[in-house]
Design an enzyme around this catalytic site. Structure first.
Site, PDB file in Angstrom:
ATOM      1  N   SER A   1       0.816  -1.207   0.000  1.00 47.57           N
ATOM      2  CA  SER A   1       0.000   0.000   0.000  1.00 47.57           C
ATOM      3  C   SER A   1       0.854   1.264   0.000  1.00 47.57           C
ATOM      4  O   SER A   1       2.018   1.248   0.411  1.00 47.57           O
ATOM      5  CB  SER A   1      -0.915   0.016   1.226  1.00 47.57           C
TER       6      SER A   1
HETATM    7  N1  SAH Z   1      -1.047  -3.537   3.493  1.00 49.97           N
HETATM    8  C1  SAH Z   1      -0.472  -4.524   2.624  1.00 49.97           C
HETATM    9  C2  SAH Z   1      -1.228  -4.550   1.338  1.00 49.97           C
HETATM   10  C3  SAH Z   1      -1.731  -5.839   1.051  1.00 49.97           C
HETATM   11  S1  SAH Z   1      -2.536  -6.005  -0.516  1.00 49.97           S
HETATM   12  C4  SAH Z   1       0.968  -4.144   2.369  1.00 49.97           C
HETATM   13  O1  SAH Z   1       1.315  -2.999   2.648  1.00 49.97           O
HETATM   14  O2  SAH Z   1       1.734  -4.940   1.861  1.00 49.97           O
HETATM   15  C5  SAH Z   1      -3.896  -6.964   0.013  1.00 49.97           C
HETATM   16  C6  SAH Z   1      -3.581  -8.357   0.459  1.00 49.97           C
HETATM   17  O3  SAH Z   1      -4.810  -8.936   0.866  1.00 49.97           O
HETATM   18  C7  SAH Z   1      -3.014  -9.281  -0.608  1.00 49.97           C
HETATM   19  O4  SAH Z   1      -1.811  -9.814  -0.167  1.00 49.97           O
HETATM   20  C8  SAH Z   1      -4.073 -10.369  -0.751  1.00 49.97           C
HETATM   21  O5  SAH Z   1      -3.523 -11.651  -0.995  1.00 49.97           O
HETATM   22  C9  SAH Z   1      -4.750 -10.316   0.591  1.00 49.97           C
HETATM   23  N2  SAH Z   1      -6.108 -10.845   0.646  1.00 49.97           N
HETATM   24  C10 SAH Z   1      -7.084 -10.762  -0.280  1.00 49.97           C
HETATM   25  N3  SAH Z   1      -8.203 -11.344   0.168  1.00 49.97           N
HETATM   26  C11 SAH Z   1      -7.923 -11.822   1.407  1.00 49.97           C
HETATM   27  C12 SAH Z   1      -8.686 -12.528   2.396  1.00 49.97           C
HETATM   28  N4  SAH Z   1      -9.961 -12.867   2.204  1.00 49.97           N
HETATM   29  N5  SAH Z   1      -8.096 -12.846   3.554  1.00 49.97           N
HETATM   30  C13 SAH Z   1      -6.787 -12.517   3.775  1.00 49.97           C
HETATM   31  N6  SAH Z   1      -6.024 -11.859   2.891  1.00 49.97           N
HETATM   32  C14 SAH Z   1      -6.581 -11.505   1.732  1.00 49.97           C
END
Ligand code: SAH
Length: 229
Positions: free
Chosen positions: A76
């Site tokens: 993010s």
């Molecule tokens: N804040 C994180 C951004 C993550 S992007 C950072 O800074 O790196 C969003 C993430 O949510 C992805 O890795 C994706 O695999 C995960 N995701 C999507 N659906 C999900 C779910 N139902 N449960 C857990 N993780 C999930």
């Protein structure tokens, strides 16, 4: 010729400049806007965002922009992460749940502030990588990571005072509402795949009071069981 001496010198100056770049990022992209929570600012100045990225993206690690990580997911944008954490109205001893660990960057920031952070990541490979990184950086004891669909919450550890969802969905998952403590806050992007609205909802007398914060863009929240790869 590229000597060892030059190599080491570069390493040192790179490290120093990462710190400086973080300071710069905090000043120009956070303080200059509306991030005022000292704990959030302290964590943002401390956590090495570049460590959560592949080396070819290190020169952009402290730009205020989302960047690609593995499996078509993104780390993010720093402002967004800081804003979401600030929006939880942090108090010492709060129990925090993060849905969507991704790179682990936001998890590390939360762990800088809170003693126990629960986080769920549905993609196994990302989860393993994030956990290894969090352990390497010294956050291992503070983070409990589950490879699972976090839209059902984190059973056995609820209620949570704060829940951050880092992936977009059309509505707030029922189990997350159930696992939110009274007066607890959930911050979550609500909407379709193109653009969403960042929503903060507070539980008051068992009901959610919702506020729309601003437009945002997140990867979709997957609703299924964990992967087996
Ligand atoms: N804040 C994180 C951004 C993550 S992007 C950072 O800074 O790196 C969003 C993430 O949510 C992805 O890795 C994706 O695999 C995960 N995701 C999507 N659906 C999900 C779910 N139902 N449960 C857990 N993780 C999930």
């Amino acid at each position: 010729m590229y000597t060892i001496r030059k190599f080491l010198k570069n390493m040192v100056s790179t490290n120093l400049s990462f710190e400086e770049k973080r300071e710069q990022m905090v000043k120009t992209h956070l303080i200059a806007r509306d991030i005022i929570d000292n704990e959030v600012l302290r964590a943002m100045a401390k956590v090495p965002r570049h460590e959560f990225l592949s080396a070819d993206l290190w020169d952009r690690a402290y730009d205020d922009t989302p960047l690609p990580i593995e499996e078509m997911q993104t780390i993010s944008q720093p402002y967004m992460v800081a804003y979401m954490i600030q929006a939880l109205s942090i108090k010492k001893g709060d129990r925090i749940l993060e849905v969507g660990t991704g790179s682990g960057y936001q998890t590390a920031l939360l762990a800088e502030i809170h003693e126990k952070v629960y986080t769920a990541e549905i993609r196994k490979q990302l989860a393993h990588k994030a956990l290894a990184k969090l352990e390497k950086l010294g956050y291992g004891d503070r983070v409990k990571l589950r490879i699972a669909d976090g839209s059902v919450g984190y059973e056995g550890e609820a209620p949570f005072d704060g829940i951050i969802v880092a992936a977009a969905t059309f509505d707030i998952p029922e189990q997350l509402i159930e696992q939110l403590a009274e007066k607890g806050k959930i911050v979550i992007p609500i909407g379709g795949t193109d653009v969403q609205t960042l929503v903060r909802a507070t539980k008051v007398n068992g009901r959610l009071m919702e506020e729309e914060l601003f437009k945002c863009m997140f990867v979709p929240l997957v609703r299924k069981g964990p992967e087996n790869n």
